[in-house]
Design a protein around this motif. Structure first.
Motif, short mmCIF file in Angstrom:
data_model
loop_
_atom_site.label_atom_id
_atom_site.label_comp_id
_atom_site.label_asym_id
_atom_site.label_seq_id
_atom_site.Cartn_x
_atom_site.Cartn_y
_atom_site.Cartn_z
N GLU A 51 0.99 -1.33 0.10
CA GLU A 51 0.06 -0.06 0.02
C GLU A 51 1.06 1.27 -0.10
O GLU A 51 1.99 1.17 0.34
CB GLU A 51 -0.90 -0.31 1.41
CG GLU A 51 -1.89 -1.03 1.15
CD GLU A 51 -3.05 -1.00 2.49
OE1 GLU A 51 -3.17 0.11 2.85
OE2 GLU A 51 -3.62 -2.25 2.64
N LEU A 52 0.18 2.30 -0.27
CA LEU A 52 1.04 3.78 -0.62
C LEU A 52 1.46 3.99 0.72
O LEU A 52 2.80 4.49 0.77
CB LEU A 52 0.19 4.63 -1.15
CG LEU A 52 0.94 6.05 -1.39
CD1 LEU A 52 2.24 5.77 -2.24
CD2 LEU A 52 -0.15 7.23 -1.82
N SER A 53 0.89 3.73 1.99
CA SER A 53 1.47 3.93 3.27
C SER A 53 2.67 3.22 3.52
O SER A 53 3.71 3.63 4.26
CB SER A 53 0.11 3.98 4.43
OG SER A 53 -0.11 2.65 4.21
N ASP A 76 -4.33 8.93 7.85
CA ASP A 76 -5.05 8.81 6.38
C ASP A 76 -4.04 9.19 5.43
O ASP A 76 -3.60 10.47 5.37
CB ASP A 76 -6.41 9.71 6.18
CG ASP A 76 -6.85 9.58 4.82
OD1 ASP A 76 -6.75 8.54 4.36
OD2 ASP A 76 -7.53 10.71 4.33
N LYS A 78 -3.85 9.85 2.21
CA LYS A 78 -4.47 10.98 1.28
C LYS A 78 -4.39 12.26 1.95
O LYS A 78 -3.78 13.17 1.33
CB LYS A 78 -5.95 10.83 0.79
CG LYS A 78 -5.83 9.40 -0.05
CD LYS A 78 -7.26 9.14 -0.65
CE LYS A 78 -7.07 7.93 -1.55
NZ LYS A 78 -8.46 7.42 -2.11
N TRP A 81 -0.57 13.08 2.67
CA TRP A 81 -0.10 13.78 1.26
C TRP A 81 -0.30 14.90 0.89
O TRP A 81 0.43 15.91 0.60
CB TRP A 81 -0.52 12.49 0.34
CG TRP A 81 0.40 12.64 -0.97
CD1 TRP A 81 0.18 13.50 -2.15
CD2 TRP A 81 1.45 11.86 -1.42
NE1 TRP A 81 1.05 13.28 -2.99
CE2 TRP A 81 1.82 12.19 -2.79
CE3 TRP A 81 2.14 10.68 -0.86
CZ2 TRP A 81 2.84 11.75 -3.51
CZ3 TRP A 81 3.17 10.19 -1.65
CH2 TRP A 81 3.35 10.55 -2.87
N LEU A 102 -0.96 10.93 -6.24
CA LEU A 102 -1.58 10.47 -5.18
C LEU A 102 -2.78 9.67 -6.03
O LEU A 102 -2.93 8.46 -5.65
CB LEU A 102 -1.94 11.24 -4.22
CG LEU A 102 -2.71 10.11 -3.10
CD1 LEU A 102 -1.72 9.36 -2.24
CD2 LEU A 102 -2.84 11.18 -1.89
N PRO A 103 -3.69 10.35 -6.54
CA PRO A 103 -4.93 9.59 -7.13
C PRO A 103 -4.59 8.85 -8.33
O PRO A 103 -5.04 7.59 -8.16
CB PRO A 103 -5.69 10.66 -7.57
CG PRO A 103 -5.17 11.99 -6.98
CD PRO A 103 -3.84 11.77 -6.61
N LEU A 105 -1.97 6.92 -8.56
CA LEU A 105 -1.43 5.81 -7.90
C LEU A 105 -2.48 5.02 -7.21
O LEU A 105 -2.33 3.73 -7.10
CB LEU A 105 -0.35 5.95 -6.77
CG LEU A 105 1.12 6.17 -7.20
CD1 LEU A 105 2.13 6.64 -6.18
CD2 LEU A 105 1.63 4.98 -7.87
N SER A 106 -3.38 5.46 -6.38
CA SER A 106 -4.48 4.78 -5.58
C SER A 106 -5.28 4.10 -6.58
O SER A 106 -5.96 3.06 -6.13
CB SER A 106 -5.32 5.66 -4.85
OG SER A 106 -4.38 6.71 -4.11
N LYS A 107 -5.55 4.67 -7.84
CA LYS A 107 -6.87 4.00 -8.69
C LYS A 107 -6.19 2.76 -9.60
O LYS A 107 -6.96 2.26 -9.86
CB LYS A 107 -7.18 5.31 -9.61
CG LYS A 107 -8.08 6.14 -8.97
CD LYS A 107 -8.31 7.14 -9.78
CE LYS A 107 -9.13 8.24 -9.06
NZ LYS A 107 -9.35 9.43 -9.98
N ALA A 113 0.31 0.88 -11.70
CA ALA A 113 1.19 1.71 -10.59
C ALA A 113 2.46 1.96 -11.31
O ALA A 113 3.04 3.07 -11.26
CB ALA A 113 1.20 1.11 -9.21
#
Length: 158
Positions: A51-53, A76, A78, A81, A102-103, A105-107, A113
């Protein structure tokens, strides 16, 4: 007394020129750091699906540290960031690209990614190249102009 004032004027102007030159250099270093962070993201995404975190927690650059600080506070990714992007010294294309990243990468899944990180790495590399050229072109000139203005002010005071 005038000699002291002239020395102070010279020192102030020279320091201002050095400060402005240092800002250009810091921008290049910051962009290098972002590119390195994205390269690390790409490698880690290839060998797992973190995960991004998790990705950001493994980084140690100043932007990643800011995000991690806010992540502890806000819990959080998002929001953390976004808050870190809002505190960037320059509110320019760099901040806009980081906010877009960020969005994106998240999607996307892991393949998407990797492609997203590659795309943004190239965009940041272009910004870094421009910043490095600007620093090499203007950095020394800004320092010299600061010193010359200081010398002029010192001469006028004396």
């Amino acid at each position: 007394m005038r000699i002291i004032l002239s020395f102070i004027a010279f020192a102030a102007c020279a320091c201002f020129g050095m400060k402005k030159s240092r800002e250009l250099k810091k921008r290049v270093e910051f962009l290098d750091e972002i590119i390195m962070m994205l390269n690390n993201f790409s490698v880690e995404i290839k060998f797992g699906n973190p995960e991004l975190s998790e990705l950001i927690s493994r980084e140690n650059g100043c932007f990643a540290k800011k995000v991690n600080e806010y992540l502890e506070e806000l819990s959080d990714i998002k929001a953390a960031w976004e808050k870190a992007c809002g505190e960037l010294p320059e509110k320019s294309e760099t901040a806009a690209l980081l906010k877009e990243l960020l969005p994106a990468l998240s999607k996307s899944g892991s393949e998407g990614a990797i492609m997203t990180v590659s795309l943004y790495s190239e965009r940041f590399a272009r910004l870094e190249k421009q910043a490095a050229e600007e620093y090499s072109r203007k950095g020394k000139a800004i320092r010299q102009i600061g010193a010359l203005c200081g010398a002029a002010a010192a001469i006028l005071i004396v």
